[in-house]
Design an enzyme around this catalytic site. Structure first.
Site, PDB file in Angstrom:
ATOM      1  N   ASP A 297     -11.902   3.058  10.991  1.00 42.00           N
ATOM      2  CA  ASP A 297     -12.872   3.049   9.901  1.00 42.00           C
ATOM      3  C   ASP A 297     -13.582   4.384   9.994  1.00 42.00           C
ATOM      4  OD1 ASP A 297     -15.066   2.814   8.246  1.00 42.00           O
ATOM      5  OD2 ASP A 297     -15.529   0.754   8.825  1.00 42.00           O
ATOM      6  N   VAL A 298     -13.306   5.282   9.056  1.00 43.08           N
ATOM      7  CA  VAL A 298     -13.820   6.654   9.166  1.00 43.08           C
ATOM      8  C   VAL A 298     -15.339   6.716   9.054  1.00 43.08           C
ATOM      9  CG1 VAL A 298     -11.684   7.725   8.371  1.00 43.08           C
ATOM     10  CG2 VAL A 298     -13.448   7.104   6.691  1.00 43.08           C
TER      11      VAL A 298
ATOM     12  N   TYR B   4     -12.291   4.933 -14.320  1.00 39.07           N
ATOM     13  CA  TYR B   4     -12.085   5.530 -13.002  1.00 39.07           C
ATOM     14  C   TYR B   4     -13.411   6.018 -12.417  1.00 39.07           C
ATOM     15  CZ  TYR B   4      -9.218   7.646  -9.333  1.00 39.07           C
ATOM     16  OH  TYR B   4      -8.628   7.966  -8.129  1.00 39.07           O
TER      17      TYR B   4
ATOM     18  N   ILE C 210      -6.716   6.863   2.136  1.00 41.32           N
ATOM     19  CA  ILE C 210      -7.881   5.987   2.102  1.00 41.32           C
ATOM     20  C   ILE C 210      -8.844   6.469   1.025  1.00 41.32           C
ATOM     21  CG2 ILE C 210      -7.743   5.223   4.492  1.00 41.32           C
ATOM     22  CD1 ILE C 210      -9.811   7.299   5.222  1.00 41.32           C
TER      23      ILE C 210
ATOM     24  N   ALA D  58     -15.403   3.296  -2.617  1.00 39.05           N
ATOM     25  CA  ALA D  58     -16.728   3.482  -3.206  1.00 39.05           C
ATOM     26  C   ALA D  58     -17.369   2.106  -3.299  1.00 39.05           C
ATOM     27  CB  ALA D  58     -16.643   4.122  -4.586  1.00 39.05           C
TER      28      ALA D  58
ATOM     29  N   LYS E 294     -12.013  12.592  -6.344  1.00 35.93           N
ATOM     30  CA  LYS E 294     -10.625  13.031  -6.171  1.00 35.93           C
ATOM     31  C   LYS E 294     -10.452  14.496  -6.568  1.00 35.93           C
ATOM     32  CE  LYS E 294      -8.554   9.196  -4.764  1.00 35.93           C
ATOM     33  NZ  LYS E 294      -7.920   9.078  -3.442  1.00 35.93           N
TER      34      LYS E 294
ATOM     35  N   THR F  59      -1.924  -1.743  -6.044  1.00 34.13           N
ATOM     36  CA  THR F  59      -2.363  -1.791  -4.657  1.00 34.13           C
ATOM     37  C   THR F  59      -3.702  -2.505  -4.582  1.00 34.13           C
ATOM     38  OG1 THR F  59      -3.550   0.314  -4.796  1.00 34.13           O
ATOM     39  CG2 THR F  59      -1.216   0.406  -4.185  1.00 34.13           C
TER      40      THR F  59
ATOM     41  N   ALA G 223      -6.430  -1.352  -3.326  1.00 31.29           N
ATOM     42  CA  ALA G 223      -7.492  -0.430  -3.699  1.00 31.29           C
ATOM     43  C   ALA G 223      -7.640  -0.342  -5.217  1.00 31.29           C
ATOM     44  CB  ALA G 223      -7.203   0.951  -3.116  1.00 31.29           C
TER      45      ALA G 223
ATOM     46  N   SER H 225       0.822  -1.206   0.000  1.00 27.80           N
ATOM     47  CA  SER H 225       0.000   0.000   0.000  1.00 27.80           C
ATOM     48  C   SER H 225       0.857   1.258   0.000  1.00 27.80           C
ATOM     49  CB  SER H 225      -0.954   0.005   1.197  1.00 27.80           C
ATOM     50  OG  SER H 225      -0.251   0.016   2.421  1.00 27.80           O
ATOM     51  N   ILE H 226       0.316   2.315  -0.602  1.00 24.52           N
ATOM     52  CA  ILE H 226       1.004   3.599  -0.653  1.00 24.52           C
ATOM     53  C   ILE H 226       1.292   4.099   0.760  1.00 24.52           C
ATOM     54  CG2 ILE H 226       0.732   6.027  -1.284  1.00 24.52           C
ATOM     55  CD1 ILE H 226      -0.831   5.076  -3.756  1.00 24.52           C
TER      56      ILE H 226
END
Length: 260
Positions: free
Chosen positions: A70-71, A161, A98, A101, A168, A199, A201, A25-26
């Site tokens: 977990d937001v 995308y 993070i 969708a 974004k 990744t 995601a 992950s980034i």
């Protein structure tokens, strides 16, 4: 090219990296770069399933804190920043890495995206950064750096995308407005825009392998970037060397974004 051991220019800096999922992950690349440059780390993981992947990484990086986040769950975000304040009493660096969708809304076109799916994507992927900034700013008493992860699809149409493009774009605009609002406190805010990376995601995007191939072909340097390229770019922005840079969208993509 070997540059030797890195100078610990971030020694004693306190860095919270949100969104570590695994070693690919980034967020892990950012945490690793901060660690190499001497920063103390606090990491978050999504849930108990993710904890098994992240806990060994936290030990490897000598992280002072490892916390669930977990937001979308009420209270978890506040709990993270309360723990940071109790442990360190301050914060110098915040990295938000993070994005989410619902699968049907992500893999369908924008016209097909439901209002509920759009709202969830915007809340997790964009507004959560604003909420983090609100909690982090009082801890950045001596100034600091906040960074959120974006992508080229925020500014140009990238097939497949879909809903994440508008989301974004909103994230990048939020970074600019936060840079304006927080600048007087010595806090700098950036959006980081990495090239495509393998990744977890990204695996949710349709035909992602084609996107990787195209990026490698278009990049002026002739190759894809990796998570450490992104991590060290973030680390640079958090150092005194970048103290007069704020509100930027920084591309770390080998130059792909300049090509037609």
């Amino acid at each position: 090219m070997n540059y030797g051991a890195p100078h610990p220019v971030l020694k004693d800096a306190k860095a919270l990296v949100v969104g570590v999922a695994n070693e690919h992950s980034i967020a892990y690349g950012c945490a690793s770069a901060f660690h190499e440059l001497g920063a103390d780390l606090a990491l978050t993981y999504l849930n108990e399933k993710a904890k098994g992947y992240v806990e060994p990484l936290a030990r490897q990086l000598d992280a002072s804190l490892l916390m669930p986040l977990d937001v979308s769950e009420p209270g978890q975000l506040e709990a993270v920043f309360s723990q940071v304040e109790r442990t360190w009493g301050k914060l110098d660096i915040l990295v938000h890495s993070i994005a989410w969708a619902p699968k049907d809304d992500l893999q369908g076109g924008l016209l097909s995206c439901s209002a509920e799916g759009f709202a969830k994507a915007m809340d997790v992927s964009c507004h959560s950064f604003i909420r983090m900034a609100r909690l982090a700013a009082p801890l950045m008493r001596d100034g600091g750096t906040m960074i959120a992860m974006s992508y080229y699809g925020a500014n140009r149409v990238v097939p497949n995308y879909n809903v994440m493009g508008p989301v974004k774009a909103a994230l990048e605009a939020s970074c600019r407005y936060l840079a304006y609002e927080l600048g007087g406190k010595g806090i700098r805010v950036h959006a980081m825009s990495p090239g495509p990376l393998k990744t977890r995601a990204a695996s949710g995007l349709k035909d992602f392998d084609l996107l990787l191939t195209e990026a490698a072909q278009k990049a002026p340097i002739g190759e894809l970037v990796d998570i450490m390229d992104v991590g060290f770019a973030c680390a640079y922005l958090a150092t005194p060397y970048a103290r007069r840079i704020s509100g930027e969208t920084v591309y770390v993509d080998g130059g792909v974004h300049i090509m037609a």
